[in-house]
Design an enzyme around this catalytic site. Structure first.
Site, PDB file in Angstrom:
ATOM      1  N   ASP A 183      47.739  40.998  47.111  1.00  0.00           N
ATOM      2  CA  ASP A 183      47.098  39.999  46.253  1.00  0.00           C
ATOM      3  C   ASP A 183      47.894  38.697  46.236  1.00  0.00           C
ATOM      4  O   ASP A 183      48.180  38.141  45.176  1.00  0.00           O
ATOM      5  CB  ASP A 183      46.946  40.546  44.830  1.00  0.00           C
ATOM      6  CG  ASP A 183      45.915  39.773  44.014  1.00  0.00           C
ATOM      7  OD1 ASP A 183      45.078  39.083  44.632  1.00  0.00           O
ATOM      8  OD2 ASP A 183      45.948  39.862  42.773  1.00  0.00           O
ATOM      9  N   GLY A 213      45.685  42.859  32.804  1.00  0.00           N
ATOM     10  CA  GLY A 213      46.479  42.602  31.628  1.00  0.00           C
ATOM     11  C   GLY A 213      46.720  41.131  31.384  1.00  0.00           C
ATOM     12  O   GLY A 213      46.154  40.258  32.045  1.00  0.00           O
TER      13      GLY A 213
END
Length: 527
Positions: free
Chosen positions: A319, A196
């Site tokens: 991450d 996104g």
């Protein structure tokens, strides 16, 4: 826990009884109603409790008198009624405040409350009493039957881990986000990734800046990423984690499904920007000092330690990298982007593992080696990413830099240079001017013994400049880079433990600050 003098309403949640190490609880000056939950009797270590100036009612739980360490109890200006307990904290008139509750009775004589009425038993049971017996008998059966129907209905739904948790968060409409971001204007775009884009927005009524993360639902796993991030963020609270404000699950003006998360806006952007794009010709002062980088290292370690060891459920970020570390107005670091996060099963294994990705978990350069061999997500993998992030912060090179090839990587680059050749690898911005201006090292990857050894060649010129580096600065930089190396070891079992990762940067910073202060004082004495 102090949430006094706000506008909170509703009942005090019974889950407050799960906060077993709570010592001070201040709820006064709100609009809470209902009874004090009996679960408060579980707070064995409670020292002070203040629920005054609310709209609470019902009787005072007898369990409060069993809290042996309770030293102060303020129940004043509510609507409590019935008998006041006489044991525990209620023995001490100076420790309990009950004023403003006109329906209380009993208690120790010093409270001077009216005596409680005595219920006189009648020899014959009234019709009302018989009716109450019938009702009491029927109600449990009705409740049992209703519970059974609810259980059957829920059993047909998806597993608990996949059920939407958005109902637990306040909603915001697509229209509101559309206007806040000027129609998701490209001029407001502050970041983008596979799942996104993030836009800066402004809530006009509050004049408050927000960050709106709009999920790319066409990307495989995008919708699941939204669910995972909601599940993670709704249960975590830490000063070094980005704070979610609300979410949106709606339809856009074209009738397409729309999902977005709304966060606090971090005015100073990402750590990646400061490390690699913050220095330009127009603004030469835009860089991170050594102390600022140490503070960021401490903040990130605190956030990861919380996720691994202190949240309700162990959370693996999966991450961790500079672009996912955001800096607020005070340069405090906040770990963000939990779209790949993995929730580990709780002790009874009743919570299903969930992750928003299939295959590789994380970003190239920061992914732990074991992931490439099909390994499961683990806390050790987050430690590896944290180690690479530390090396990048103080060396100033990304792990994907073009120089890292033919077996040379960021870990080996740092390992081969420490400690003697530190000046050749550290970010030049962190060096004194006279060392900064030394000729740049010539770094070459050479293969020996079938490629098992890599050597760094350093130009002979400028080596003497090492002696000009302050020994305390040298020690500080070597120490922090050694933590990065210890975290980014190839084998998970060889990596530094989280306890040391959170402790060591504090010690390094304290030692460096103390030495700097001592050096300045020595110079003043010389003058």
């Amino acid at each position: 826990m102090d949430i006094s003098n706000n506008n909170f309403s509703g009942e005090i949640p019974t889950s407050i009884g799960n906060c077993l190490i709570l010592e001070y609880l201040y709820l006064q000056g709100n609009s809470f109603h209902g009874a004090i939950p009996s679960s408060m009797a579980s707070l064995k270590g409670l020292l002070e409790l203040d629920v005054s100036q609310n709209n609470l009612s019902g009787s005072i739980p007898e369990g409060l008198e069993k809290l042996l360490f309770l030293e102060k109890l303020n129940l004043s200006f509510n609507n409590f009624e019935g008998k006041v307990p006489i044991e525990g904290v209620f023995k001490n008139i100076g420790a309990v405040s009950l004023i403003g509750n006109t329906k209380l009775c009993g208690g120790i004589p010093k409270l001077q409350l009216p005596e409680c009425p005595v219920n006189v038993k009648k020899s014959r049971k009234s019709i009302g009493f018989k009716l109450a017996i019938v009702i009491i008998s029927i109600v449990p059966i009705f409740l049992l039957f209703s519970s059974f129907l609810v259980w059957i209905k829920n059993s047909k739904k998806k597993s608990p881990s996949m059920v939407s948790t958005l109902e637990l968060l306040p909603y915001v409409s697509y229209k509101e986000l559309y206007h806040a971001t000027s129609g998701f204007s490209p001029s407001n775009l502050i970041g983008s990734g596979s799942f996104g884009s993030v836009y800066k927005g402004l809530v006009h009524l509050e004049e408050r800046s927000i960050a709106v993360k709009v999920l790319n639902l066409q990307q495989k796993g995008g919708s699941k990423s939204f669910m995972v991030e909601c599940n993670v963020l709704r249960n975590i609270r830490h000063r070094n984690l980005v704070k979610i404000l609300t979410c949106c699950s709606s339809m856009d003006y074209n009738g397409n499904q729309f999902k977005a998360l709304v966060f606090e806006f971090m005015t100073n952007g990402s750590l990646d920007f400061w490390l690699h794009q913050g220095l330009d010709n127009e603004n030469q002062s835009r860089y991170l000092s050594l102390l600022q980088r140490l503070n960021v290292a401490i903040d990130v370690a605190s956030a990861i330690d919380y996720l691994h060891n202190h949240s309700m459920q162990t959370i693996i970020h999966c991450d961790l990298k500079p672009s996912n570390v955001l800096l607020d107005n005070d340069m405090v670091a906040h770990v963000s982007d939990f779209g790949l996060a993995k929730l580990l099963p709780i002790i009874n294994d009743s919570f299903e593992k969930q992750t928003s990705t299939i295959g590789i978990k994380g970003s190239i350069g920061y992914i732990a080696p074991e992931y490439g061999m099909g390994g499961e997500a683990s806390v050790e993998a987050d430690l590896y990413s944290n180690g690479i992030l530390l090396l990048e912060m103080f060396i100033g090179k990304r792990p994907t830099d073009n120089m890292f090839k033919d077996g040379l990587n960021l870990h080996n680059f740092a390992k081969m240079a420490l400690p003697e050749k530190l000046v050749q690898i550290v970010d030049p911005i962190l060096l004194p001017r006279e060392v900064h201006e030394a000729p740049t090292a010539i770094v070459a990857a050479r293969k020996y013994n079938n490629g098992n050894e890599i050597q760094v060649d350093v130009g002979a010129e400028g080596i003497s400049n090492l002696c000009q580096m302050d020994p305390n600065l040298h020690k500080c930089l070597v120490s922090i880079l050694e933590i990065g190396l210890a975290c980014s070891m190839e084998s998970p079992k060889d990596r530094m433990k989280m306890k040391e990762v959170t402790k060591e940067p504090h010690l390094i910073k304290s030692a460096f600050v103390d030495s700097t202060i001592h050096r300045r004082e020595f110079r003043r004495i010389q003058v």
